[in-house]
Each structure stands twice: as C-alpha cells, then as structure tokens.
Design an enzyme around this catalytic site. Structure first.
Site, PDB file in Angstrom:
ATOM      1  N   LYS A 262      -5.591  -4.001 -10.647  1.00  0.00           N
ATOM      2  CA  LYS A 262      -4.680  -4.922 -11.346  1.00  0.00           C
ATOM      3  C   LYS A 262      -5.112  -6.267 -10.876  1.00  0.00           C
ATOM      4  CE  LYS A 262      -0.444  -2.082 -10.012  1.00  0.00           C
ATOM      5  NZ  LYS A 262       0.400  -1.805  -8.913  1.00  0.00           N
TER       6      LYS A 262
ATOM      7  N   LYS B 290     -13.751  -0.351  -9.291  1.00  0.00           N
ATOM      8  CA  LYS B 290     -12.420   0.314  -9.839  1.00  0.00           C
ATOM      9  C   LYS B 290     -11.858  -0.285 -10.835  1.00  0.00           C
ATOM     10  CE  LYS B 290      -9.063  -0.214  -6.374  1.00  0.00           C
ATOM     11  NZ  LYS B 290      -8.027   0.520  -5.498  1.00  0.00           N
TER      12      LYS B 290
ATOM     13  N   LYS C 104      -8.335  -6.016   1.158  1.00  0.00           N
ATOM     14  CA  LYS C 104      -7.430  -6.845   0.748  1.00  0.00           C
ATOM     15  C   LYS C 104      -7.294  -8.093   1.516  1.00  0.00           C
ATOM     16  CE  LYS C 104      -4.439  -3.576  -1.763  1.00  0.00           C
ATOM     17  NZ  LYS C 104      -2.817  -3.296  -2.037  1.00  0.00           N
TER      18      LYS C 104
HETATM   19  P1  AMP Z   1      -1.163   0.736  -7.000  1.00  0.00           P
HETATM   20  O1  AMP Z   1      -0.814   0.249  -8.417  1.00  0.00           O
HETATM   21  O2  AMP Z   1      -2.004   0.174  -6.359  1.00  0.00           O
HETATM   22  O3  AMP Z   1       0.262   0.812  -6.228  1.00  0.00           O
HETATM   23  O4  AMP Z   1      -1.500   2.350  -7.529  1.00  0.00           O
HETATM   24  C1  AMP Z   1      -0.449   3.239  -7.879  1.00  0.00           C
HETATM   25  C2  AMP Z   1      -1.603   4.696  -8.055  1.00  0.00           C
HETATM   26  O5  AMP Z   1      -2.627   4.422  -9.139  1.00  0.00           O
HETATM   27  C3  AMP Z   1      -1.957   4.950  -6.829  1.00  0.00           C
HETATM   28  O6  AMP Z   1      -2.025   6.682  -6.859  1.00  0.00           O
HETATM   29  C4  AMP Z   1      -3.584   4.765  -6.942  1.00  0.00           C
HETATM   30  O7  AMP Z   1      -4.376   5.913  -6.392  1.00  0.00           O
HETATM   31  C5  AMP Z   1      -3.696   4.854  -8.508  1.00  0.00           C
HETATM   32  N1  AMP Z   1      -4.913   4.060  -8.982  1.00  0.00           N
HETATM   33  C6  AMP Z   1      -5.017   2.643  -8.834  1.00  0.00           C
HETATM   34  N2  AMP Z   1      -5.934   2.181  -9.338  1.00  0.00           N
HETATM   35  C7  AMP Z   1      -6.904   3.339  -9.907  1.00  0.00           C
HETATM   36  C8  AMP Z   1      -7.935   3.743 -10.680  1.00  0.00           C
HETATM   37  N3  AMP Z   1      -8.879   2.686 -10.971  1.00  0.00           N
HETATM   38  N4  AMP Z   1      -8.147   5.179 -11.033  1.00  0.00           N
HETATM   39  C9  AMP Z   1      -7.552   5.859 -10.804  1.00  0.00           C
HETATM   40  N5  AMP Z   1      -6.290   5.628 -10.107  1.00  0.00           N
HETATM   41  C10 AMP Z   1      -5.980   4.601  -9.616  1.00  0.00           C
HETATM   42  N1  TRP Z   2      -0.530   2.738  -1.280  1.00  0.00           N
HETATM   43  C1  TRP Z   2      -0.072   3.266  -2.602  1.00  0.00           C
HETATM   44  C2  TRP Z   2      -1.062   2.439  -3.589  1.00  0.00           C
HETATM   45  O1  TRP Z   2      -1.461   1.305  -3.409  1.00  0.00           O
HETATM   46  C3  TRP Z   2       1.293   3.334  -3.118  1.00  0.00           C
HETATM   47  C4  TRP Z   2       1.999   4.008  -2.070  1.00  0.00           C
HETATM   48  C5  TRP Z   2       3.014   3.603  -1.142  1.00  0.00           C
HETATM   49  C6  TRP Z   2       2.278   5.339  -2.036  1.00  0.00           C
HETATM   50  N2  TRP Z   2       3.620   4.552  -0.598  1.00  0.00           N
HETATM   51  C7  TRP Z   2       2.985   5.767  -1.027  1.00  0.00           C
HETATM   52  C8  TRP Z   2       1.692   6.524  -2.810  1.00  0.00           C
HETATM   53  C9  TRP Z   2       3.393   6.936  -0.679  1.00  0.00           C
HETATM   54  C10 TRP Z   2       1.982   7.630  -2.419  1.00  0.00           C
HETATM   55  C11 TRP Z   2       2.976   8.033  -1.225  1.00  0.00           C
HETATM   56  O2  TRP Z   2      -1.435   3.025  -4.607  1.00  0.00           O
END
Ligand code: AMP
Ligand code: TRP
Length: 328
Positions: A197, A194, A112
């Site tokens: 977003k 992967k 990141k």
């Molecule tokens: P985030 O949007 O980064 O906060 O992610 C929210 C949740 O979506 C987290 O539990 C991630 O591990 C899951 N996640 C994000 N990208 C993927 C992906 N490409 N495949 C499966 N799970 C994902």
């Molecule tokens: N780091 C996680 C992601 O990007 C989001 C997250 C923040 C999270 N705090 C958490 C997930 C606590 C599980 C539990 O997806």
C-alpha cells in the site's frame, strides 16, 4: 460445531491485488466451511499517524471492499475492531504475557519504524500483541493471511501456549492459513519487494479500483528479464514468476497448463493476457463496489459488532477470571 476463522486488514491506503489474492480471496472461499469473523482493524491503523476523517471513511470503505469481494454478511461476521472493546482489554493482558525480546524480533516493527525505533510509537511495537488478542478472543482455529503475517501468527501461538500453561487451558491455539498460490505478490516495478500500500512507485501495485486502461498500462511496464528460456515458473526469474503467479491465482489453472498455454509466446503476449485476466477477475468486484451504500454498511457493521461482542466477552470474562482480575 464449525471451527472458527478470524482475519482482518487495516483501513489504510488503497487495497491492492496482493491483499486480494493473499487474503480476501481465501476469506471468501473459506467462509462457508468455518464460522468466520472478518475484522476491520482500525486500532492497528493508528499505530502510524492517520488523518481522523480519512480513517473514518477508509473504515467504511474497507467494509465495502469485504462485501464486494464476496464476503456474505449473512454467513460471516463483519465488524470494526474498535466497536468491540474486548480487543483492547485482552491486548493489555497479553502485553503482560509477551516479552520485550520476542517483540523485538518482529521484523515488521523495524520495517515500519521508518524514523528509527527510538522515535517509533509504543503501539507500533506492541502491534503484534493486539493482533494476538484479535485472534484469541474468538477461540480461532484458522487465520487466513499473506506470508508477511506468518511471524505474527507464531507469536500469537506462543502467547496462547504460555498463557494456557501458566493459568490453565483458556485459548484455542490457532493455525495460520497461508495460501499455496498468491501469499506473496511482489511489486510489478521491483519484484524484490512485496506489492504494498505504501509503495512510492505507483506502477508497482494494481489497486482494486484501477480502471482497465491503468491495469493494462501497469502490466505492460512490469519488470521482467532478458532471458530467452521462455515463459516458465522459475523462482529465480522474480519478475516473470510474479506475473505467472498472479495469472495462476486469478485463473486457478495449474502451472503445467499455464506453461503450455504460453509456450513459444513472448512477454508482450503474457502481459496483455494477464492484464485481460485481471480486468475480468476484478469486474464483478468493481461493479459491486458501486452498489453498496454507507447506510447499509453501517447496519451490517452494527450487527457484526453485536455478534462479535457476544463471543469476545465470553473469552475475556474467562481470561480475567483465570488471571484473578476483579471485573464482574
Ligand atoms: P494489510 O493491508 O497490511 O492489513 O494486509 C491485509 C492482508 O493482505 C494480510 O493478510 C496480508 O498478509 C495480505 N497481504 C498484504 N500484502 C500482500 C502481498 N503483497 N501479497 C500477498 N498478501 C498480502
Ligand atoms: N496485521 C495484519 C496485517 O497487517 C492485520 C491484522 C490485525 C490481522 N489483526 C489481525 C490479520 C488478526 C489476521 C488476524 O495484515
């Protein structure tokens, strides 16, 4: 007493099918079995620059997404991280428990920190410590997340174990729940990466509000291969494997069933059927998205924050007491 779940997602960007199948789907499936807390992690969102107005709107939108996906606010606690001050407070204590070396090993930080680690925010570096605080505050047993969060969960366990050893038993040691299917959905345009977003290639991700036409178009363009070995689950054939995994996750069929269903068929056929399955799968979600208004959501979040605070404040009080902090 039921065991507890905590999980969360960041209110940034557009949620995609990977988020849905890797995380949200499981949150919904597990919510009745556990006492569940689902958090919108806006404090994590500001580890990268955000427009304040957009962040506010996205926070509410993410609450809408949680509910439209089937999280029942009468069953689960849905809340915003910044509404519960204990998250930032426990994160400070845990940042005094964590070591530089262990944070330096976190792969997400390097991914990141696009302009290099020297220019990266300190918050981006300590991001996993805040995540550990999120989890430990609720004496969480299970954390349903996608594969990319596994390393953060391991750190959380290490920090909790270290704290318990140094100050006395305080935190439940959480287990990750990484689903057997769908934990790592890959980009449709580059199956080496992967689904994300922040993918520059907009055809790589299916966004949860994509129209039927767009979903079909994206799947039709999905990268596969030129093998003539038929439609089978083969991890080496990354593009195909990803499409079949999505199909498996949205239909809940077994690999055998899916392989015999597509036996003798071509990629064109698979892509069309997959698109139809995903369109159908997202239909109830998309319909519900249109129904939930901001006022209702704000009420749910307020109630959620109160419930979350009642649990979090107890853990924080105990932690401060253990460490010898003065706060009454
Ligand atoms: P985030 O949007 O980064 O906060 O992610 C929210 C949740 O979506 C987290 O539990 C991630 O591990 C899951 N996640 C994000 N990208 C993927 C992906 N490409 N495949 C499966 N799970 C994902
Ligand atoms: N780091 C996680 C992601 O990007 C989001 C997250 C923040 C999270 N705090 C958490 C997930 C606590 C599980 C539990 O997806």
């Amino acid at each position: 007493m039921k065991k507890r779940i905590l999980s969360g997602a960041q209110p940034t960007g557009e949620l995609h099918l990977g988020n849905y199948l890797g995380a949200l789907k499981n949150w919904v499936a597990l919510q009745n079995e556990y006492e569940s807390f689902y958090c919108i992690v806006d404090l994590h969102a500001i580890t990268l620059p955000q427009d304040p107005q957009v962040l506010k709107q996205k926070t509410l939108d993410l609450a809408r997404i949680y509910l439209a996906a089937g999280i029942d606010p009468d069953v689960s606690t849905v809340f915003v991280q910044s509404d519960v001050a204990e998250h930032a407070e426990l994160a400070w204590v845990m940042s005094c428990v964590a070591r530089m070396g262990e944070l330096e090993r976190m792969t997400q930080f390097k991914d990141k920190a696009k302009d290099g680690t020297e220019r990266a925010g300190v918050g981006l570096f300590t991001y996993p410590v805040l995540m550990a605080a999120d989890i430990l505050l609720y004496q969480t047993h299970l954390v349903p997340v996608g594969q990319d969060q596994k390393q953060h969960l391991e750190l959380t366990r290490d920090l909790a174990e270290r704290f318990n050893r140094d100050y006395g038993e305080t935190f439940v040691i959480p287990d990750p729940y990484i689903p057997p299917v769908g934990a790592k959905i890959q980009s449709l345009s580059d199956p080496e990466k992967k689904m994300s977003k922040s993918d520059e290639n907009l055809n790589g991700a299916i966004f949860l509000n994509d129209s039927a036409d767009v979903i079909l178009k994206k799947f039709k363009r999905a990268v596969t291969d030129s093998s003539t070995d038929g439609i089978v689950f083969d991890e080496e054939r990354k593009g195909l494997f990803n499409l079949l995994t999505i199909y498996q996750s949205v239909t809940d069929q077994s690999r055998d069933e899916i392989e015999s269903h597509f036996a003798g068929k071509g990629y064109g056929h698979l892509k069309t059927e997959l698109a139809e399955a995903v369109i159908e799968y997202l239909k109830p979600f998309q319909a519900k998205m249109a129904e939930l208004n901001d006022e209702e959501l704000e009420k749910i979040l307020q109630k959620g924050a109160e419930k979350a605070r009642s649990v979090a404040s107890e853990t924080l009080r105990k932690t401060y007491e253990r460490v010898g902090l003065h706060k009454k």
